[in-house]
Design an enzyme around this catalytic site. Sequence first.
Site, PDB file in Angstrom:
ATOM      1  N   HIS A 167       0.961  -1.128   0.087  1.00 22.11           N
ATOM      2  CA  HIS A 167      -0.029  -0.093  -0.197  1.00 22.11           C
ATOM      3  C   HIS A 167       0.978   1.682   0.083  1.00 22.11           C
ATOM      4  O   HIS A 167       2.166   1.471   0.650  1.00 22.11           O
ATOM      5  CB  HIS A 167      -0.920   0.197   1.095  1.00 22.11           C
ATOM      6  CG  HIS A 167      -1.766  -0.305   1.197  1.00 22.11           C
ATOM      7  ND1 HIS A 167      -2.663  -0.954   2.122  1.00 22.11           N
ATOM      8  CD2 HIS A 167      -3.326  -1.002   0.034  1.00 22.11           C
ATOM      9  CE1 HIS A 167      -3.920  -1.712   2.246  1.00 22.11           C
ATOM     10  NE2 HIS A 167      -4.226  -1.298   0.627  1.00 22.11           N
ATOM     11  N   CYS A 261      -2.580   2.620   9.213  1.00 24.96           N
ATOM     12  CA  CYS A 261      -3.069   2.276   9.171  1.00 24.96           C
ATOM     13  C   CYS A 261      -4.964   2.041  10.132  1.00 24.96           C
ATOM     14  O   CYS A 261      -5.620   1.915   9.310  1.00 24.96           O
ATOM     15  CB  CYS A 261      -2.768   0.563   8.722  1.00 24.96           C
ATOM     16  SG  CYS A 261      -1.568   0.167   7.402  1.00 24.96           S
TER      17      CYS A 261
HETATM   18  C1  LIG Z   1      -0.591   0.352   5.740  1.00 24.19           C
HETATM   19  N1  LIG Z   1      -1.616  -0.207   5.314  1.00 24.19           N
HETATM   20  C2  LIG Z   1      -1.226  -1.997   4.969  1.00 24.19           C
HETATM   21  C3  LIG Z   1      -2.905   0.085   5.153  1.00 24.19           C
HETATM   22  N2  LIG Z   1      -2.967   1.140   5.298  1.00 24.19           N
HETATM   23  N3  LIG Z   1      -3.440  -1.480   5.573  1.00 24.19           N
HETATM   24  C4  LIG Z   1      -2.832  -2.044   6.755  1.00 24.19           C
HETATM   25  C5  LIG Z   1      -4.248  -3.282   5.801  1.00 24.19           C
HETATM   26  C6  LIG Z   1      -4.186  -5.057   6.591  1.00 24.19           C
HETATM   27  C7  LIG Z   1      -4.182  -5.771   6.046  1.00 24.19           C
HETATM   28  N4  LIG Z   1      -4.264  -6.941   6.239  1.00 24.19           N
HETATM   29  C8  LIG Z   1      -4.411  -6.330   4.214  1.00 24.19           C
HETATM   30  O1  LIG Z   1      -2.889  -6.461   3.729  1.00 24.19           O
HETATM   31  O2  LIG Z   1      -5.343  -5.574   3.389  1.00 24.19           O
END
Ligand SMILES: CN(C)C(=N)NCCC[C@H](N)C(=O)O
Length: 270
Positions: A167, A261
């Site tokens: 991300h 996040c």
């Molecule tokens: C900083 N990050 C990556 C985020 N904004 N979100 C975390 C999402 C985690 C979730 N298990 C996934 O893999 O989507």
Amino acid sequence: MTRTARPRHYLMCRPTHFEVSYAINPWMDPAKPVDTALAVAQWERLYELYVELGHRVDLIDPLPGLPDMVYAANGATVVDGRVLGARFRNAERAAEGPAYLEWFRARGFTTLDPVHVNEGEGDLLLTDRYLLAGRGFRSVSAGHAEAQEFLGRPVIGLDLVDPRFYHLDTALSVLDGEQIMYYPGAFSAGSRAVLRRLFPDAVLVGEEDAEAFGLNVAGDGLNVVIPEPATGVAARLRAHGYRPIGMDLSELLKGGGSVKCCTLEIREAV
Ligand SMILES: CN(C)C(=N)NCCC[C@H](N)C(=O)O
């Protein structure tokens, strides 16, 4: 340089149902035990810190069966009171988009349920001039175009190339206005050139700090909440006049997320 804190409005989701029952990023390992009570305690310290810093924090109810809902930043993108809903790439997270969108709809925000994949502020980060938009692992270019059309901010597409930084908010953070901080190794050569051209004064961070989720931070113009282990980031921030505050979010790291996040910014219409 004198930095000024500006109170923010955030949305967060308590990790009541947090677990790692599937793996959709390289940080997740369902075989590793997760202490949900510890995740809740760490999250509560983050929530309390925001309140102490003078921010307004709203809460959305966590839903059973959606363990990643704690990562509120992925739930939507809110600019000028307009809410672009999220559409997740992975089926495991699909129901989170409508849940977040309903929270905003019920409170009178103008909303858009998107057609194309965008994972909210995980991949869409706002500076004063641009909407920086990550793609390569989750959000797609058509989703960026939808964001530009609905939010009315020029989108700069950035190609992410390292699966650890899947991300945009794991690889880049907006500290204030046009000041950004990023890990160049997470981006394609072309995207690195774009970033250098647009942000010649950016704070650059090395691989070790990026791996400690040191770019997954939430700042208010002065205070920058960072994951505790990212000590190099703390030093860089201090040198640039910011006040880093370290938080231990080790349990939430097991899902592949940290401070940013867990924090969705609500930018009201002005
Ligand atoms: C900083 N990050 C990556 C985020 N904004 N979100 C975390 C999402 C985690 C979730 N298990 C996934 O893999 O989507």
